[in-house]
Design an enzyme around this catalytic site. Structure first.
Site, PDB file in Angstrom:
ATOM      1  N   THR A  26       0.824  -1.219   0.000  1.00 37.57           N
ATOM      2  CA  THR A  26       0.000   0.000   0.000  1.00 37.57           C
ATOM      3  C   THR A  26       0.851   1.259   0.000  1.00 37.57           C
ATOM      4  OG1 THR A  26      -0.179  -0.205   2.412  1.00 37.57           O
ATOM      5  CG2 THR A  26      -1.988  -1.083   1.101  1.00 37.57           C
ATOM      6  N   THR A  27       1.896   1.272   0.827  1.00 39.08           N
ATOM      7  CA  THR A  27       2.769   2.453   0.876  1.00 39.08           C
ATOM      8  C   THR A  27       3.483   2.646  -0.451  1.00 39.08           C
ATOM      9  OG1 THR A  27       3.093   2.078   3.247  1.00 39.08           O
ATOM     10  CG2 THR A  27       4.615   3.572   2.159  1.00 39.08           C
TER      11      THR A  27
END
Length: 562
Positions: free
Chosen positions: A101-102
């Site tokens: 996600t990051t």
């Protein structure tokens, strides 16, 4: 009100209500890009095994300490619409693959930053969007050539994938043990090459520490027996799953019963009791010695079930009922009259155990080939326990993705550096201004290894130069950044790998979000009517009503509108 243009005679034409705001052209694009980049910067420092944590405090004072990008962006209240689009990137990444996600958010922010530079050079946003789409499609194609196959029977490799997903999330000390649990859980619920991670239940409780965590080949429920006279443990359990009420049903219409004597009251209560006991007899006759009821249960029923040696739990959630069905092989029965011995499931032991202080759980274990299992997570504090749960969630999802797809790529920024170099070569074959957009896309890919180096306290320029040198050499496509040693190493040989789908999803979703934001050239925020405007409207309505009553013809203001 917003002035659209001037009508005949130079009169202004207003089309939006008072209080609305509008930004157009380069200003709108710049504001949107700034908002999106701000979101990326907020999570950028969490990337990688040496990323930092964020402490999130909600309005009630609850504290969450995490470096999981999806959790951070889910907990933080973000109002700007363009920033919310970047949050959607993280949400889509988490839903699809559970990890990266990051990476996706940071990449989206860098793509927009590079696009802003191109717009400063008078490159039209539509041209940039076209180039970005071409680059994203080519990147997905190139990732397939970088990926290597993996068999689901290769447990050692699967555990390395799980460990890589948990690295940096506070689980390194117990990483080997937790990785094994995650792999065991995924392989237990795998069915014909597909993995439904919803069948891996996570139950958590503060306890002696993470090393006390365990995989239960069955289901653990945060519920206990209905009454104390029921047995605490049942061996060779024959399990009935019932989605029907074990209470007296209330009538659907208003009704009243007139009782004129104590004898009538006694008869009425005896009839109610007989109806309930009939249900108890039906359950006992089926041969069930364990009952999980999705709905309520009368105390009288519970007492009689206990007398018959039946272990019962009431108000079990629908999701837990489905997991119990997959674990024990029982069929969920919706009518007591239709109970059949063939509907019963099996477990070697069903037991209520005290696990921490006064807290007890019910364990359904030793099931035959369970297709639903439970990871029982322990930790010294609730904050650590929650972070371990998030780490295990990522590990379970990435292992399931690898089992389904059978392909992995090296981690540590290796795919991004390789994509950057190859996309620059691809850009040279494309004519027109789209070439500049593809080159910017290629340069943006380097933000991942650059950020890994920055978060580890290394010189990002030196690390990028070293990585490029390795990748430009023969057989160097697997070299990524070892943040502990501060140098490039062969990530595949070191076992630092991640699923191919994590990268393809991150590249695809980041490019889509960047393109969507770039194509917005007008932002209109509608404002509600002010108190003064409302008051004026009321006064005007009163005047119009009065004029109508006096026969004054058409009320004022009805001859036209603005």
């Amino acid at each position: 009100m917003i002035l659209a243009n001037e009508g005949a005679g130079g009169q202004p034409v207003y089309i939006l209500r008072e209080g609305s705001t509008q930004s157009k052209g380069r200003d709108a694009q710049q504001f949107n890009i700034m908002a999106a980049v701000a979101v990326a910067e907020a999570v950028k420092s969490t990337l990688g095994p040496k990323g930092m944590d964020k402490m999130l405090v909600d309005p009630t004072g609850n504290v969450t300490v995490t470096n999981d990008g999806a959790t951070i962006l889910r907990e933080v209240q973000i109002d700007h619409p363009a920033a919310q689009m970047i949050v959607e990137v993280a949400r889509a990444q988490d839903d699809e693959v559970g990890d990266g996600t990051t990476t996706a958010v940071v990449l989206a922010g860098e793509l927009l930053r590079k696009a802003s530079d191109l717009m400063d050079r008078q490159i039209h946003p539509t041209v940039i969007a076209t180039g970005y789409r071409m680059a994203a499609d080519k990147a997905k194609e190139l990732l397939q050539t970088i990926a290597v196959p993996v068999e689901k029977t290769d447990r050692e490799l699967l555990e390395k994938i799980a460990f890589t997903a948990m690295t940096g999330k506070g689980a390194e000390a117990e990483g080997a043990m937790l990785s094994k649990l995650a792999v065991d859980a995924v392989l237990a619920v795998e069915d014909a090459g597909k993995v439904d991670t919803d069948n891996v239940k996570v139950e958590k409780m503060v306890g002696p520490g993470a090393m006390a965590s365990q995989l239960i080949k069955g289901i653990a429920l945060g519920k206990t027996r209905v009454v104390e006279n029921m047995p605490k443990a049942v061996s060779k359990a024959k399990i009935l799953l019932l989605n029907a009420s074990m209470e007296i049903k209330k009538t659907q219409v208003d009704a009243s019963i007139k009782i004129k004597s104590p004898q009538q009251m006694k008869t009425f209560l005896e009839q109610e009791e007989a109806m309930l006991l009939k249900n108890v007899e039906a359950i006992s006759k089926s041969g069930a010695n364990v009952l999980f009821c999705q709905k309520g249960m009368d105390d009288l029923v519970a007492s009689h079930l206990g007398k018959k040696g039946i272990f019962a739990i009431k108000s079990v959630s629908e999701s837990d009922m489905k997991k119990l069905s997959r674990a024990t092989g029982a069929r969920i029965v919706t009518k007591i009259e239709e109970i059949d011995p063939k509907d019963l499931g099996y477990a070697g032991i069903v037991e209520e155990r005290k696990v921490s202080g006064d807290e007890s759980l019910t364990f359904v274990e030793e099931c035959k080939n369970p297709k639903a299992v439970t990871l029982f997570v322990r930790a010294g504090t609730a904050t650590v326990m929650d972070e371990l749960e998030r780490a295990l969630h990522d590990a379970i999802r990435v292992v399931s993705v690898v089992v389904e797809d059978g392909k992995v790529v090296p981690a540590g920024g290796a795919p991004e550096i390789e994509l950057s170099l190859r996309l620059k070569q691809y850009a040279s074959t494309i004519g027109g201004r789209e070439q500049l957009a593809i080159e910017s896309f290629a340069n943006a890919m380097e933000i991942i290894p650059r950020t890994l180096a920055e978060n580890a306290g290394l010189d990002p320029i030196d690390m990028l130069v070293s990585l490029r040198s390795k990748h430009e050499a023969k057989n160097g496509k697997n070299f990524g950044l070892n943040v502990y040693e501060g140098k490039p190493i062969d990530m595949l040989a070191a076992g630092i790998i991640e699923p191919l789908r994590v990268k393809t999803q991150a590249v695809g979703s980041a490019a889509e979000a960047a393109v969507m934001i770039l194509r917005i050239d007008d932002v209109i925020a509608s404002g509600g009517p002010s108190e003064q405007t409302i008051s004026e409207a009321k006064q005007q309505a009163k005047r119009q009503l009065a004029a109508g009553r006096m026969g004054g013809g058409m009320p004022p203001g009805m001859g036209g509108f603005m």
